[in-house]
Design a protein around this motif. Sequence first.
Motif, short mmCIF file in Angstrom:
data_model
loop_
_atom_site.label_atom_id
_atom_site.label_comp_id
_atom_site.label_asym_id
_atom_site.label_seq_id
_atom_site.Cartn_x
_atom_site.Cartn_y
_atom_site.Cartn_z
N LEU A 1 5.57 6.12 -0.95
CA LEU A 1 6.10 6.45 0.37
C LEU A 1 7.15 5.44 0.83
O LEU A 1 7.91 5.72 1.75
N THR B 1 0.83 -1.21 0.00
CA THR B 1 0.00 0.00 0.00
C THR B 1 0.86 1.25 0.00
O THR B 1 0.61 2.21 -0.75
N LEU B 2 1.89 1.27 0.85
CA LEU B 2 2.78 2.43 0.93
C LEU B 2 3.55 2.62 -0.37
O LEU B 2 3.82 3.76 -0.79
N GLU B 3 3.91 1.51 -1.02
CA GLU B 3 4.60 1.61 -2.32
C GLU B 3 3.71 2.24 -3.38
O GLU B 3 4.19 3.00 -4.24
N GLN B 4 2.43 1.95 -3.36
CA GLN B 4 1.50 2.54 -4.34
C GLN B 4 1.48 4.06 -4.26
O GLN B 4 1.22 4.74 -5.25
N HIS B 5 1.77 4.58 -3.08
CA HIS B 5 1.79 6.04 -2.87
C HIS B 5 3.21 6.59 -2.89
O HIS B 5 3.42 7.76 -2.53
N GLY C 1 8.18 9.75 -2.32
CA GLY C 1 6.90 10.40 -2.11
C GLY C 1 6.83 11.23 -0.85
O GLY C 1 6.02 12.17 -0.76
#
Length: 213
Positions: free
Chosen positions: A54, A48-52, A68
């Motif tokens: 971060l 999830t954090l990779e998708q943003h 990010g």
Amino acid sequence: MTAETSQTLDRGLRVLKLLADTDHGLTVTELSHKLGVNRTVVYRLLATLEQHALVRRDLGGRARVGLGVLGLGRQVHPLVREAALPALRSLAEDIGATAHLTLVDGAEALAVAVVEPTWTDYHVAYRAGFRHPLERGAAGKAILSARLKPFEDPGYTLTHGELEAGASGAAAPLVGVTGVEGSVGVVMLADAVPERVGPRVVEAAREVAEALR
């Protein structure tokens, strides 16, 4: 955790904090141990954090803070500036010199807030956005002193003529502010910094730190 908080968001933020505290990244197994959750949960958090953007993972699978966070960080400066202005105004008026808040930006010191005194006939022109190496000038050296003595009172740093001929500076680092590395200082046209300025700068740095906590 209370009924009003999100466990998943809490875990995601904890992941970011853990990654921010390491230079070498962390594996899924290491994060699993530190968070006290199973590897499947960590995989989902990282995805999830990779998708943003971060979080990023290298070829070896170690997770690190992603680019990010830079976009989020740019929004922090106005908030920090606003919190610091009352203490900077008081410092500038009291000392009769240009006061500034400086934050770390990579290998440079970046002035993010500057307040000039209203009652002096002349003062050093020092503008927000001014950059210089951390190794030069009181603002940068004060930050480096705090890095060298993280568990001690670093006091203040004095310099003369390092950034501008004829100008002297005094600065003290911000201490105890999570996620913010910086200093508060003054710059003046003088051959030497008056004795009372150093302690007054330390006091202002503490006031700014309190406002940011």
